[in-house]
Design an enzyme around this catalytic site. Structure first.
Site, PDB file in Angstrom:
ATOM      1  N   GLU A   1       3.245   1.244   0.047  1.00 29.16           N
ATOM      2  CA  GLU A   1       4.040   1.532  -1.155  1.00 29.16           C
ATOM      3  C   GLU A   1       3.260   1.168  -2.427  1.00 29.16           C
ATOM      4  O   GLU A   1       3.268   1.899  -3.399  1.00 29.16           O
ATOM      5  CB  GLU A   1       5.348   0.721  -1.061  1.00 29.16           C
ATOM      6  CG  GLU A   1       6.415   1.089  -2.064  1.00 29.16           C
ATOM      7  CD  GLU A   1       7.686   0.239  -1.876  1.00 29.16           C
ATOM      8  OE1 GLU A   1       7.683  -0.680  -1.015  1.00 29.16           O
ATOM      9  OE2 GLU A   1       8.661   0.487  -2.603  1.00 29.16           O
TER      10      GLU A   1
ATOM     11  N   ASP B   1      11.262  -0.764 -11.287  1.00 30.75           N
ATOM     12  CA  ASP B   1      12.401  -1.681 -11.198  1.00 30.75           C
ATOM     13  C   ASP B   1      12.287  -3.064 -11.842  1.00 30.75           C
ATOM     14  O   ASP B   1      13.145  -3.476 -12.590  1.00 30.75           O
ATOM     15  CB  ASP B   1      12.756  -1.912  -9.723  1.00 30.75           C
ATOM     16  CG  ASP B   1      13.039  -0.616  -8.998  1.00 30.75           C
ATOM     17  OD1 ASP B   1      12.881   0.453  -9.598  1.00 30.75           O
ATOM     18  OD2 ASP B   1      13.418  -0.687  -7.823  1.00 30.75           O
TER      19      ASP B   1
HETATM   20  C1  9YW Z   1      14.876  -0.275  -4.781  1.00 30.68           C
HETATM   21  C2  9YW Z   1      12.285   4.606  -3.424  1.00 30.68           C
HETATM   22  C3  9YW Z   1      12.387   3.760  -4.670  1.00 30.68           C
HETATM   23  C4  9YW Z   1      11.585   4.325  -5.850  1.00 30.68           C
HETATM   24  C5  9YW Z   1      11.558   3.345  -7.013  1.00 30.68           C
HETATM   25  C6  9YW Z   1      11.060   2.014  -6.509  1.00 30.68           C
HETATM   26  C7  9YW Z   1      11.933   1.516  -5.363  1.00 30.68           C
HETATM   27  C8  9YW Z   1      14.253   1.056  -4.796  1.00 30.68           C
HETATM   28  O1  9YW Z   1      11.914   2.465  -4.319  1.00 30.68           O
HETATM   29  O2  9YW Z   1      13.246   1.259  -5.790  1.00 30.68           O
HETATM   30  O3  9YW Z   1      15.762  -0.517  -3.959  1.00 30.68           O
HETATM   31  O4  9YW Z   1      14.483  -1.119  -5.543  1.00 30.68           O
HETATM   32  O5  9YW Z   1      10.986   1.075  -7.524  1.00 30.68           O
HETATM   33  O6  9YW Z   1      10.753   3.841  -8.041  1.00 30.68           O
HETATM   34  O7  9YW Z   1      12.117   5.534  -6.247  1.00 30.68           O
HETATM   35  O8  9YW Z   1      10.961   4.759  -3.073  1.00 30.68           O
END
Ligand code: 9YW
Length: 435
Positions: free
Chosen positions: A402, A170
């Site tokens: 995480e 992200d």
């Molecule tokens: C957010 C769920 C997700 C992952 C992504 C991670 C994070 C969500 O969490 O994003 O709201 O920013 O970056 O890779 O799929 O675990």
């Protein structure tokens, strides 16, 4: 130690499993079903409850759109612990969006092909699992066709992402050069993530303004792909995303072979695949960095940053042997010092590296799993073993977080494990590492 870690990992997954037959990434912080999370989660289940593994994938594929699109979040129900939710994303703007389930209008790395293959492998070629694959594989194939027919705008076998959330990484520093090309309004909204996690470990408010702005533009065009390709200020060829697509192509081709059907489909994938491998090597490989980089389709340049995504092409067999050696050199020199756990999510020698902040430096277990598979594929056994052992060590020391600090000695003396705890893919991939 092994048994007790596996037992704890199973507990994490079971606690995050929902009645609807899917699993949330973490309680509170991520209360819905995320696409690539579900893929990794299914791999963990496969080792002890194949029924749940298959159900996890089936529940995700149930949210597929009429054009093959599989969304990045499926909102099976409402929850007020996450922003932005279904009322912001409004997937129903797209005429072919699922009528059954609300979702986002974004995607995430296409992991499902190789996850199906992995399930079959873990099951020891169980006919029931092959039957499940037979039922589901065409949906995954349609998803690949969606990518190639809508997101490969130069016909080069490489597909774009139009949002940083599509990359899965992200707030990577990668995108820092793109943000100044837009000037989003200062939106008013209530962040929820920062109520679950220390805000210093999450993206800033201003970064979120950009994230929302790109989606507002996509919504303006009812999530029409051609319009997005024309108007989105963010349009990138991501080496991780494309490596996942290529690795999944290989898996689908192999599975169609086992099923003794789908020759035309396999042929289509083979052609796209060959083009994609070539595209990765000509367009995304940067010789003097010794790494695959992100290509910004708006500025028509490579983004000059090395990250854990740079090594994902190993898993898809993209580099030649010689190029793989160069990649390993880069990995060892920049990421692999004795004082560090592998593999930081962003180049630790770069000034933008931040060991505690989300995708700007910390170690992520899913990226380690991908890199591990890639190192094994090329026979870099020692380095592969190191990635695996260090992943296990981080979780054993700090629990199922995480993300983790890559520094073996943290000068601040704080926890070294960040973001959400009891995080599903950390648990499920640990089960796979320990098997
Ligand atoms: C957010 C769920 C997700 C992952 C992504 C991670 C994070 C969500 O969490 O994003 O709201 O920013 O970056 O890779 O799929 O675990």
């Amino acid at each position: 130690m092994k048994e007790s870690l596996v037992k704890q990992a199973i507990e994490v997954l079971e606690n995050n499993h929902q009645d609807g037959g899917f699993t949330i990434p973490a309680q509170g912080l991520y209360p819905f079903q995320w696409k690539w999370d579900s893929g990794f989660i299914a791999i963990g289940y496969a080792h002890y409850d194949m029924g749940k593994a298959m159900q996890e994938l089936a529940s995700l594929l149930n949210a597929q759109w009429g054009n093959g699109f599989i969304p990045h979040i499926v909102f099976h129900y409402d929850s007020d612990t996450y922003f932005p939710g279904p009322d912001f994303h409004r997937s129903q703007l797209h005429p072919l969006a699922s009528k059954k389930l609300r979702s986002t209008g974004l995607v995430q790395p296409p992991v499902l092909g190789f996850v199906l293959e992995k399930l079959y492998e873990v099951s020891n070629r169980n006919p029931t699992v092959l039957g499940f694959i037979d039922d589901q594989i065409d949906k995954v194939y349609e998803n690949h066709v969606y990518f190639y027919e809508n997101r490969d705008i130069n016909n080069e076998g490489l597909v774009y992402i139009y949002h940083n959330w599509e990359s899965g990484t992200d707030n990577s520093p990668m995108w820092d050069d793109i943000w100044p090309t837009m000037n989003p309004p200062e939106y008013e909204f209530e962040r929820k993530d920062t109520t679950h996690v220390d805000p210093s470990q999450r993206p800033t408010k201003r970064e979120y303004d950009h994230y929302l702005y790109i989606i507002e533009i996509a919504k303006q065009y009812n999530y029409d792909d051609a319009k997005i390709a024309q108007h989105s200020p963010f349009l990138v060829l991501d080496p991780l995303f494309n490596a996942m697509l290529l690795r999944s192509n290989e898996a689908l081709i192999k599975l169609y072979g086992l099923l003794k059907r789908g020759e035309g489909k396999a042929q289509y994938l083979k052609e796209k695949h060959a083009l994609g491998v070539q595209g990765m090597n000509t367009k995304l490989y940067h010789e003097s960095s010794g790494a695959y980089l992100h290509f910004d389709l708006r500025s028509n340049t490579l983004l000059p940053y090395i990250s854990s995504s740079s090594f994902a092409p190993l898993y898809a067999g993209v580099p030649s042997g010689e190029r793989a050696q160069q990649l390993i050199q880069t990995l060892k020199e920049k990421f692999g010092g004795e004082d560090k756990y592998l593999c930081a999510s962003f180049d630790p020698t770069h000034e933008k590296f931040n060991p505690k902040k989300y995708w700007r430096g910390p170690v992520w277990i899913n990226m380690n799993w991908i890199i591990y598979q890639g190192l094994k594929r090329y026979g870099f056994e020692d380095l592969a073993t190191r990635v695996k052992n260090e992943s296990i060590e981080l979780v054993a020391k700090h629990s199922f977080y995480e993300y983790f600090d890559c520094r073996k000695v943290n000068p601040d003396g704080d926890s070294n494990a960040y973001g959400g705890n009891n995080f599903s893919w950390t648990a499920s991939l640990l089960i796979d590492f320990l098997n």
